[in-house]
Design an enzyme around this catalytic site. Structure first.
Site, PDB file in Angstrom:
ATOM      1  N   PHE A 186      66.491  50.239  40.260  1.00 48.18           N
ATOM      2  CA  PHE A 186      66.915  51.240  39.280  1.00 48.18           C
ATOM      3  C   PHE A 186      67.900  50.632  38.302  1.00 48.18           C
ATOM      4  CE2 PHE A 186      70.125  51.477  42.568  1.00 48.18           C
ATOM      5  CZ  PHE A 186      71.307  51.715  41.892  1.00 48.18           C
ATOM      6  N   CYS A 187      68.021  51.289  37.155  1.00 52.34           N
ATOM      7  CA  CYS A 187      68.951  50.888  36.104  1.00 52.34           C
ATOM      8  C   CYS A 187      69.261  52.128  35.275  1.00 52.34           C
ATOM      9  CB  CYS A 187      68.364  49.757  35.258  1.00 52.34           C
ATOM     10  SG  CYS A 187      66.780  50.187  34.508  1.00 52.34           S
ATOM     11  N   THR A 188      69.881  51.962  34.124  1.00 53.63           N
ATOM     12  CA  THR A 188      70.335  53.120  33.356  1.00 53.63           C
ATOM     13  C   THR A 188      69.182  53.995  32.887  1.00 53.63           C
ATOM     14  OG1 THR A 188      72.205  51.789  32.587  1.00 53.63           O
ATOM     15  CG2 THR A 188      71.784  53.861  31.436  1.00 53.63           C
TER      16      THR A 188
END
Length: 265
Positions: A186-188
């Site tokens: 996951f990331c922003t």
């Protein structure tokens, strides 16, 4: 989510799509964004488009309509949040080698995505402690270390990356510890974890997913529960957003990190 009483609409979106005419797209997009009174950063590369922009609601929606006139961008579905002021000082439309730099030219999301998991499904997996096949689930934060420090999933894997281009070497160094688990990167907003998931799949990990829409979509659909602790760092003057997609700290009067330049999102 967010308050529609706030006058400024913030949008973020990306798409991996072949853009062989990328050099000819920059000036028309820049001109239209200016006409719509937007600020922020839009990156273009032969692999796609990536943007974080803000402005009056009417201008933002007109710009999105303009983008969707290009068939390659017709399905763009920007994530939205609201703010009292525009959190960017400038408008930038840039052509880059990659819309998110990984320095792995063989990783080409335009040729096919890795599997994704919806926020609601991940929330259920985290609540029950395993995926639907009974396999242990771990979350893997693909962001830079200072972003992780602002907030992340509880017990997430954090390799203290200084920039996203360090991810491939870190994954190869820790690959064996992940083999028997379901790994959700996951990331922003989704762009980094999309490339990360493809790299992990190509490195031989079988049970790999990317979080669809990233942290911002997880906030929008689950209010951050279960599992999220803290806020989400964003590369604009709002600094950190909470699960309601509103700033957790007062924005500085000037300065702040440069949005989208280098390893952001």
């Amino acid at each position: 989510m967010g308050s529609v009483n706030a006058p400024i609409l913030n949008i973020s979106t990306y798409k991996f799509v072949g853009l062989p005419d990328v050099q000819h797209l920059r000036l028309p997009l820049l001109g239209n964004a200016r006409a719509c009174h937007l600020k922020g950063t839009l990156l273009l590369a032969e692999e796609g488009i990536n943007l974080f922009m803000a402005g009056p609601e009417a201008g933002v929606r007109e710009f999105v309509r303009y983008l969707r006139c290009d068939a390659r961008f017709a399905d763009l579905a920007p994530k939205e949040s609201w703010s009292e002021a525009v959190p960017f000082r400038h408008l930038k439309v840039k052509v880059k080698r990659e819309i998110i730099r990984m320095n792995c030219p063989d990783i080409r999301p335009v040729a096919g995505r890795a599997p994704s998991v919806a926020p609601a499904t991940l929330a259920r997996w985290l609540s029950q402690g395993h995926d639907d096949e009974g396999r242990p689930v771990v979350t893997l934060d693909t962001r830079n270390d200072f972003e992780v420090d602002a907030g992340s999933f509880a017990d997430t894997i954090d390799w203290r990356l200084k920039k996203f281009s360090e991810f491939p070497a870190a994954l190869l160094a820790h690959r064996e510890a992940l083999r028997d688990k379901t790994v959700v990167s996951f990331c922003t907003g989704g762009i980094r974890c999309e490339k990360a998931a493809i790299f992990m799949r190509d490195a031989g990990l079988e049970h790999v997913y990317q979080l669809e829409g990233g942290i911002l979509k997880y906030f929008e659909e689950t209010d951050g529960a279960p599992g999220w602790q803290g806020g989400c760092f964003v590369f604009d003057e709002r600094e950190t957003l909470g699960a309601a997609l509103a700033p957790l700290v007062r924005a500085p009067q000037a300065g702040g990190p440069a949005p989208l330049d280098g390893d952001a999102r």
